[in-house]
Design an enzyme around this catalytic site. Structure first.
Site, mmCIF file in Angstrom:
data_model
loop_
_atom_site.group_PDB
_atom_site.id
_atom_site.type_symbol
_atom_site.label_atom_id
_atom_site.label_comp_id
_atom_site.label_asym_id
_atom_site.label_seq_id
_atom_site.Cartn_x
_atom_site.Cartn_y
_atom_site.Cartn_z
ATOM 1 N N GLY A 29 63.463 46.524 59.433
ATOM 2 C CA GLY A 29 61.524 46.448 59.695
ATOM 3 C C GLY A 29 61.606 44.583 59.917
ATOM 4 O O GLY A 29 62.215 44.071 61.012
ATOM 5 N N ASN A 35 58.404 37.782 53.630
ATOM 6 C CA ASN A 35 57.827 38.983 54.076
ATOM 7 C C ASN A 35 59.101 40.181 53.430
ATOM 8 O O ASN A 35 58.522 41.272 52.982
ATOM 9 C CB ASN A 35 58.880 39.015 55.959
ATOM 10 C CG ASN A 35 59.251 40.666 56.219
ATOM 11 O OD1 ASN A 35 58.098 41.351 56.159
ATOM 12 N ND2 ASN A 35 60.363 41.148 55.144
ATOM 13 N N SER A 69 48.657 42.235 54.410
ATOM 14 C CA SER A 69 48.223 43.709 54.681
ATOM 15 C C SER A 69 47.038 43.342 54.799
ATOM 16 O O SER A 69 46.409 43.692 54.526
ATOM 17 C CB SER A 69 48.834 44.692 53.938
ATOM 18 O OG SER A 69 48.738 45.867 54.265
ATOM 19 N N TYR A 78 49.432 48.550 44.928
ATOM 20 C CA TYR A 78 49.924 47.955 46.338
ATOM 21 C C TYR A 78 49.344 47.278 47.066
ATOM 22 O O TYR A 78 49.018 45.529 47.461
ATOM 23 C CB TYR A 78 50.608 49.309 47.624
ATOM 24 C CG TYR A 78 50.563 48.201 48.653
ATOM 25 C CD1 TYR A 78 52.273 47.691 48.557
ATOM 26 C CD2 TYR A 78 50.598 48.900 49.835
ATOM 27 C CE1 TYR A 78 52.869 47.285 49.132
ATOM 28 C CE2 TYR A 78 50.679 48.046 50.827
ATOM 29 C CZ TYR A 78 51.752 47.128 50.799
ATOM 30 O OH TYR A 78 52.399 46.470 51.980
ATOM 31 N N PRO A 95 49.574 42.968 58.322
ATOM 32 C CA PRO A 95 49.714 44.201 59.500
ATOM 33 C C PRO A 95 49.279 45.555 59.042
ATOM 34 O O PRO A 95 48.704 45.313 58.087
ATOM 35 C CB PRO A 95 50.728 44.346 60.169
ATOM 36 C CG PRO A 95 51.854 42.856 59.342
ATOM 37 C CD PRO A 95 51.136 42.620 57.780
ATOM 38 N N THR A 118 58.776 51.317 60.265
ATOM 39 C CA THR A 118 59.595 50.755 59.687
ATOM 40 C C THR A 118 60.258 51.841 58.625
ATOM 41 O O THR A 118 59.990 52.471 58.339
ATOM 42 C CB THR A 118 58.912 49.392 58.784
ATOM 43 O OG1 THR A 118 58.894 49.442 58.354
ATOM 44 C CG2 THR A 118 58.238 48.294 60.216
ATOM 45 N N GLU A 119 61.577 50.541 57.995
ATOM 46 C CA GLU A 119 61.645 51.819 56.766
ATOM 47 C C GLU A 119 60.652 51.642 55.470
ATOM 48 O O GLU A 119 60.617 52.864 54.382
ATOM 49 C CB GLU A 119 63.105 50.834 55.728
ATOM 50 C CG GLU A 119 63.948 50.955 56.440
ATOM 51 C CD GLU A 119 65.745 51.231 56.173
ATOM 52 O OE1 GLU A 119 65.585 50.582 55.449
ATOM 53 O OE2 GLU A 119 66.358 50.583 57.088
#
Ligand code: NDP
Ligand code: 8X3
Length: 253
Positions: A13, A87, A140, A153, A183, A188-189
């Site tokens: 990712g 990250n 995020s 999250y 972002p 991605t995964e």
């Protein structure tokens, strides 16, 4: 002297894309993750493609001792770390708060918050040794606005935002830049991990609109590091054009 960038969670990712972007721009890399084989493959690919050196560090960021040992093991040639990209992270589950799983909550908090802190604490002494060092925390849009079933999250990413602000204040005497890149949806995964291996459900997350690619985010991260020493991007929010905020999408494609 070749500068070094340390990227946590570089086995897929956004982290893997950042590894390519910085390697293409002449940085040596320290890449981390739990999947050792992927780390070795990425090292091989990148060293073949670009004339730079890659040090893979295989550890679990949630384990304090593993983080400390791994950073202490960095050989002299790689110790001149100028940029830390925090990250490594994940979401687990999409449940209302009363149905959330305690193990998922523990793992998200341990990885996204405590892991980021453990790694930063270990790396900051190396950043202090260099002029114009930079920490980039991958937050995020989920840290800016809570969405249904995002609860824990989103809370971990709000924490990343607060930690970023705190780092910027506390590290100002050392001239260390601190940036959050936040972002929106990137393919991605991430969704495969969040949905615990359900590939069809993970694919459906991106139905009806064009998500970001991890390369889009790596470009944004790299751009943040290209400003002159007197200027810093404190917070950069990047979303797909079809995403207005953490939960408003135009899924009409
Ligand atoms: P990926 O799942 O593709 O990558 C996550 C990376 O984190 C992997 O390299 C993984 O490595 C690493 N990681 C996870 N847990 C651990 C751990 N315990 N110890 C060490 N490394 C770990 O997802 P993304 O690239 O999308 O995610 C990267 C970051 O971007 C995360 O912080 C995520 O929250 C954030 N983000 C993602 C968005 C998206 O839509 N994709 C949007 C906004 C933010 P390994 O499995 O080898 O340990
Ligand atoms: C990842 C983006 O919207 O899936 O942080 O939470 S979202």
């Amino acid at each position: 002297m070749t500068k070094t960038v340390l990227i946590s969670g570089a086995t897929s990712g956004i982290g893997e894309s950042c590894a390519h972007k910085f390697a293409a721009n002449g940085f040596n890399l320290i890449i981390t993750g739990r999947r050792n084989q992927k780390l070795q493959e990425i090292k091989e690919t990148i060293e073949k493609q670009y004339k730079i050196a890659v040090l893979p560090l295989n550890f679990n960021i949630t384990k304090r001792d593993e983080v400390e040992l791994a950073i202490a093991s960095i050989p002299a040639g790689f110790r001149s770390v100028h940029i830390l990209i925090n990250n490594a992270g994940l979401a687990l589950g999409v449940n209302p708060i009363d149905k959330g799983l305690l193990d998922d909550w523990d793992q998200m908090i341990d990885t996204n918050v405590k892991g980021l802190l453990y790694l930063s604490k270990a790396v900051i002494p190396m950043l202090k040794e260099n002029k114009n060092s930079h920490i980039i925390n991958i937050g995020s849009i989920a840290g800016k606005l809570v969405y249904p079933n995002g609860n824990v999250y989103c809370a971990t990413k709000s924490a990343v935002q607060s930690i970023t602000e705190g780092m910027r204040i506390d590290l100002i005497p050392y001239g260390i830049k601190v940036t959050q890149v936040a972002p929106g949806a990137a393919e991605t995964e991430f969704s495969l991990v969040r949905l615990k291996g359900d590939a069809n459900a993970a694919k459906r997350v991106y139905d009806g609109y064009q998500p970001l690619t991890p390369n889009d985010i790596a470009d944004a991260v790299y751009f943040c590091t290209t400003l002159p020493p007197h200027a810093n991007i404190n917070d950069l929010v990047i979303t797909p054009t079809a995403q207005a905020n953490a939960y408003v999408y135009n899924k009409s494609e």
